[in-house]
Write an enzyme that holds these catalytic residues in place. Structure first.
Site, PDB file in Angstrom:
ATOM      1  N   ASN A 154      -0.887  -9.483   4.704  1.00  0.00           N
ATOM      2  CA  ASN A 154      -0.689  -7.869   5.125  1.00  0.00           C
ATOM      3  C   ASN A 154      -0.423  -7.346   3.700  1.00  0.00           C
ATOM      4  O   ASN A 154      -0.532  -7.895   2.745  1.00  0.00           O
ATOM      5  CB  ASN A 154       0.643  -7.620   6.076  1.00  0.00           C
ATOM      6  CG  ASN A 154       0.308  -6.213   6.828  1.00  0.00           C
ATOM      7  OD1 ASN A 154      -0.641  -5.454   6.480  1.00  0.00           O
ATOM      8  ND2 ASN A 154       1.271  -6.032   7.868  1.00  0.00           N
TER       9      ASN A 154
ATOM     10  N   HIS B  65      -5.988  -1.039  11.731  1.00  0.00           N
ATOM     11  CA  HIS B  65      -5.300  -1.615  10.767  1.00  0.00           C
ATOM     12  C   HIS B  65      -6.171  -2.957   9.986  1.00  0.00           C
ATOM     13  O   HIS B  65      -6.799  -4.070  10.851  1.00  0.00           O
ATOM     14  CB  HIS B  65      -3.994  -2.392  10.730  1.00  0.00           C
ATOM     15  CG  HIS B  65      -2.926  -2.513   9.722  1.00  0.00           C
ATOM     16  ND1 HIS B  65      -3.086  -1.893   8.483  1.00  0.00           N
ATOM     17  CD2 HIS B  65      -2.341  -3.815   9.205  1.00  0.00           C
ATOM     18  CE1 HIS B  65      -2.102  -2.350   7.708  1.00  0.00           C
ATOM     19  NE2 HIS B  65      -1.819  -3.645   8.113  1.00  0.00           N
TER      20      HIS B  65
ATOM     21  N   CYS C 293      -5.227   0.694   4.266  1.00  0.00           N
ATOM     22  CA  CYS C 293      -5.027  -0.726   4.431  1.00  0.00           C
ATOM     23  C   CYS C 293      -6.695  -1.603   4.136  1.00  0.00           C
ATOM     24  O   CYS C 293      -6.709  -2.588   3.754  1.00  0.00           O
ATOM     25  CB  CYS C 293      -4.582  -1.042   5.653  1.00  0.00           C
ATOM     26  SG  CYS C 293      -5.839  -0.233   7.028  1.00  0.00           S
TER      27      CYS C 293
ATOM     28  N   GLN D 105       0.619  -1.117  -0.029  1.00  0.00           N
ATOM     29  CA  GLN D 105      -0.014   0.045  -0.118  1.00  0.00           C
ATOM     30  C   GLN D 105       0.977   1.173  -0.018  1.00  0.00           C
ATOM     31  O   GLN D 105       0.263   2.264  -0.285  1.00  0.00           O
ATOM     32  CB  GLN D 105      -0.867   0.193   1.079  1.00  0.00           C
ATOM     33  CG  GLN D 105      -0.173   0.106   2.500  1.00  0.00           C
ATOM     34  CD  GLN D 105      -0.825   0.097   3.847  1.00  0.00           C
ATOM     35  OE1 GLN D 105      -1.530  -1.052   3.983  1.00  0.00           O
ATOM     36  NE2 GLN D 105      -1.354   1.222   4.581  1.00  0.00           N
TER      37      GLN D 105
END
Length: 341
Positions: free
Chosen positions: A305, A284, A147, A141
């Site tokens: 992630n 997150h 996110c 990102q």
């Protein structure tokens, strides 16, 4: 004789002082060299020498912290990654962009939503959706707090593969630019359920190739956004504060989850099962793409992630599962959801 001893003492002090200064200078030189190598590796450039000096000091402090932690007895390790010249406060501000929805929090309190996996009775000991071809490559990102978009897209890529047999890399930038009607604010944060709502209303999402990621807020390209590559018909929230329910969901498809990733241990995580301290102030968005158990019996969630493949275990983190807290470690079981094809 007394004078001779005094001279020796003074001389010894001077030599010791000079050695200490040389040792200190050597440490400073070595740290500068270490920082320079790190800068080259991660393509970091600073605006001037003052900024470089400031960042090197942060870098040095982070290295000490990492070394001190790794000297202890933990199930996971920390490492020097691309975030090593950032304070923890800077890191949180730049990279953690999940914004809990007050509307959803109220809905969770009533627990009135449906959960299609409620009656699932058999779950394997371990599962990895990557091995089943339902997970695209790790994405980055960059310095954009979106996110939430990456989490939602990864979950949608998973259900698209399961429903159509095709793994398609979908566009996060479309969500960043076009999903602005509600609480989502591009690089300033958002909520995965809102992203799912936008995709449903938009009748689909285009490919990453068609609407490539830029890492900044932009004007919605309605022409590209209209070229749909995949679609969903709805989404559901996993019952809150229930890891068993989350396990049932992830057994059937990758799911969007929110976590508290604010600590330095998360910033510098490099491998192992994360068992570190974290709260439940969700900040997150990530994606649960499996689960398992280690040889020593530690249960974990496999989480994708969006900080690039140089972070963690090639972009992934294994987080301890079935902890004492009902919210799950770092609040992973608090606000999970999944799209429906």
């Amino acid at each position: 004789m007394a004078k001779f001893l005094l001279v020796l003492l003074v001389f010894g002090f001077i030599i010791s002082h000079v050695v200490s200064i040389r040792s200190l200078n050597r440490d400073v030189i070595e740290m500068k060299e270490e920082h320079e190598k790190w800068m080259v590796k991660h393509g970091r450039v600073y605006k001037d020498e003052d900024e470089k000096e400031h960042r090197m000091e942060i870098f040095k402090n982070n290295l000490k912290l990492i070394e001190l932690f790794n000297a202890g007895d933990h199930k996971f390790k920390l490492g020097v990654n691309q975030f090593a010249d950032l304070t923890n406060e800077e890191f949180k501000t730049i990279y953690n962009g999940f914004k809990p929805s007050l509307k959803k929090i109220k809905e969770v309190a009533t627990e009135s939503s449906s959960f299609r996996y409620e009656n699932v009775s058999v779950t394997p000991v371990s599962l990895d959706w990557r091995m089943k071809g339902a997970v695209t490559a790790v994405k980055d990102q960059s310095q954009c707090g979106c996110c939430w978009a990456f989490s939602a897209v990864a979950a949608m890529e998973g259900i698209t593969k399961l429903s159509t047999g095709k793994l398609i890399s979908l566009s996060e930038q479309e969500l960043v630019d076009c999903d602005t009607a509600g609480e989502d604010e591009g690089c300033n944060g958002g909520f995965m359920d809102n992203a799912f709502e936008f995709i449903i209303k938009n009748k689909g999402l285009t490919t990453e190739l068609n609407y490539p990621y830029k890492g900044t807020d932009g004007k919605c390209n309605t022409k590209q956004s209209a070229i749909h590559a995949a679609s969903i018909t709805g989404f559901e929230d996993v019952p809150s504060n229930n890891e068993a329910a989350l396990l049932k969901a992830v057994t059937n498809q990758p799911a969007s989850v929110a976590i508290d990733a604010s600590g330095y241990a998360f910033q510098f995580y490099s491998g192992g099962v994360f068992t570190g301290y974290c709260g439940t102030d969700l900040d997150h968005g990530v994606t649960a793409v499996g689960y398992g158990i280690t040889s020593d019996g530690t249960k974990y969630w496999l989480v994708k992630n969006s900080w690039g493949s140089s972070w963690g275990e090639k972009g992934y983190i294994r987080m301890e599962r079935d902890v004492d807290a009902e919210q799950g470690l770092c609040g992973i079981a608090m606000q999970a959801s999944y799209p429906i094809a």
